[in-house]
Write an enzyme that holds these catalytic residues in place. Structure first.
Site, short mmCIF file in Angstrom:
data_model
loop_
_atom_site.label_atom_id
_atom_site.label_comp_id
_atom_site.label_asym_id
_atom_site.label_seq_id
_atom_site.Cartn_x
_atom_site.Cartn_y
_atom_site.Cartn_z
CG HIS A 82 -1.71 1.30 1.35
ND1 HIS A 82 -2.90 1.45 0.66
CD2 HIS A 82 -1.50 2.46 2.03
CE1 HIS A 82 -3.39 2.66 0.92
NE2 HIS A 82 -2.56 3.29 1.73
CG ASP A 161 -11.47 3.07 6.29
OD1 ASP A 161 -10.93 3.84 7.10
OD2 ASP A 161 -11.22 3.07 5.07
NE ARG A 168 -9.73 10.09 9.75
CZ ARG A 168 -8.87 9.39 9.01
NH1 ARG A 168 -9.23 8.21 8.51
NH2 ARG A 168 -7.68 9.86 8.76
CB SER A 183 -8.04 4.73 7.66
OG SER A 183 -8.59 4.79 6.37
CE LYS A 187 -8.58 1.88 2.61
NZ LYS A 187 -8.75 2.85 3.71
#
Length: 441
Positions: A82, A161, A168, A183, A187
């Site tokens: 990621h 999320d 947010r 967050s 995922k």
């Protein structure tokens, strides 16, 4: 269990029990907790923070709020990557086929771009015929057969999320390290990864502007991985200038093909080889990053990694011949060269502004659901430290809307600064965070 008591407890700096965090997330996902109460809790977290245990509990509560992908029937250690986002960050298109060609299964659930940060799915959809939405059974079958599959992020993955992030975004609580970390990790965990590598961007074109903040975020995510049983490491990489030279969907596909063909921007290749080497070690295909790097370089030299990209494209309905003929990618009707007004050295390339210029040309979205121009974007022809003369090209702009070329050119002119002396250039690989802490590259 009353939500007001949970808000009060965190407001006063006390540690929440697992059951309290679990109840709050479950109730909010089920729409039995209103936004104003969750916003109050988020602001309490913003100011009081979360312990490592609370952050891990929040991560798992969000991960299990929806579907948990089971990849156990796929042979091998599944390693997911990621990136925290950047400009010209084309790593997935290069890294996924490269690592898959080395024998590590790559199962990617990716998203679309919003703002100037490009989305992997948008880039892949620039390939004629490519299907970026796969049913779960087809996703697993492709992964088993080809060692690689990429699909769009499902709305059923970590839905808590998605709700929390939207809240947010409008309550000034985005810049909270525990909330960012949970967050991202929720995922990755829900998507079925056995092990995780994170590319945490640092610099003017990244969300984390300083090395200190980036290290804190990386260390938090690595600790979450430890606490929930997913080995996690994080690489810190520079975003003081765009990582590659292409910003825009079809342009980035072309650049990915160039790197897999043994050419392309050296910084982009370096980040991919470094990330990939750690993925091979995590996946049990190499004992050391140095040995893994040799394997990956050989896969590029032999064109096996490029062939694996073609295999991925064909398996998902796309025209695999584009890996040998990029002219089949979407082409813009209009283009404009942006040239330097001064002689000297490129001292600054504002990555965020370059990204905004590409978005103005049609390559990005200002709001969700907006259509984009897959051929639009910016091709940089300068890098930090490079000498330039008057009227020397800095970039070429591409768009199917001629009206936006001049405004975008003005942004590029302001984004690229030319000085009389070359400035200091940060290394693209800054360091590595493991369970042992941070170490410089």
């Amino acid at each position: 269990m009353r939500v007001t008591d949970i808000i009060t407890k965190k407001r006063d700096g006390l540690e929440l029990a697992d059951s309290e965090i679990g109840h709050l997330i479950k109730a909010y996902t089920a729409d039995t907790v209103p936004d104003y109460q969750m916003a109050a809790w988020l602001m309490a977290v913003y100011f009081q923070g979360l312990t490592d245990r609370e952050t891990a509990t929040l991560t798992m509560a969000m991960a299990t709020s929806g579907e948990m992908v089971d990849l156990s029937q796929v042979t091998g250690i599944k390693v997911d990557k990621h990136s925290t986002g950047g400009v010209a960050d084309t790593t997935t298109l290069i890294l996924a086929p490269l690592v898959a060609a080395a024998g590590v299964p790559v199962a990617k659930m990716s998203g679309r771009g919003l703002g100037f940060t490009g989305g992997t799915i948008d880039k892949l959809e620039a390939i004629p015929g490519f299907r970026a939405t796969l049913e779960r059974a087809e996703f697993i079958a492709n992964l088993q057969k080809h060692n690689i599959a990429i699909t769009g992020q499902s709305a059923t993955i970590a839905p808590a999320d998605g709700k929390l992030y939207a809240l947010r975004d409008v309550t000034a609580t985005v810049e909270s390290i525990p909330l960012i970390a949970s967050s991202i990790m929720s995922k990755k965990i829900a998507a079925g990864a056995d092990k995780i590598i994170l590319d945490v961007k640092v610099g003017s074109g990244a969300f984390m502007k300083t090395k200190t903040a980036a290290i804190t975020l990386a260390e938090t995510m690595v600790r979450i991985g430890q606490l929930v049983g997913r080995e996690t490491i994080a690489l810190l990489t520079s975003m003081e200038q765009p990582l590659g030279t292409a910003i825009g969907n079809s342009l980035e596909v072309r650049e990915a093909i160039e790197v897999l063909s043994g050419r392309g921007e050296p910084a982009l290749r370096e980040v991919c080889l470094t990330l990939g080497s750690h993925m091979l070690v995590l996946g049990g295909k190499a004992l050391t990053p140095a040995a893994a790097r040799q394997q990956l370089a050989a896969l590029i030299d032999s064109q096996q990694a490029l062939a694996k990209l073609g295999e991925l494209i064909a398996a998902q309905g796309g025209d695999a011949s584009i890996v040998y003929d990029c002219r089949k990618l979407p082409q813009a009707r209009y283009h404009l060269a942006v040239t330097s007004d001064h002689q000297g050295f490129v001292d600054k390339i504002d990555a965020a502004q370059i990204g905004y210029a590409a978005m103005l040309l049609g390559a990005g979205r200002e709001h969700k659901g907006q259509s984009i121009d897959l051929a639009a974007g910016v091709a940089l022809t300068c890098r930090l430290g490079q000498p330039v003369g008057p009227n020397q090209p800095l970039a070429t702009l591409y768009s199917n809307t001629e009206l936006q070329l001049q405004p975008a050119a003005g942004i590029i002119k302001n984004a690229v600064r030319v000085a009389t002396q070359p400035g200091e250039i940060s290394p693209v690989i800054i360091g590595l965070v493991t369970s042992q802490g941070f170490q410089l590259a």
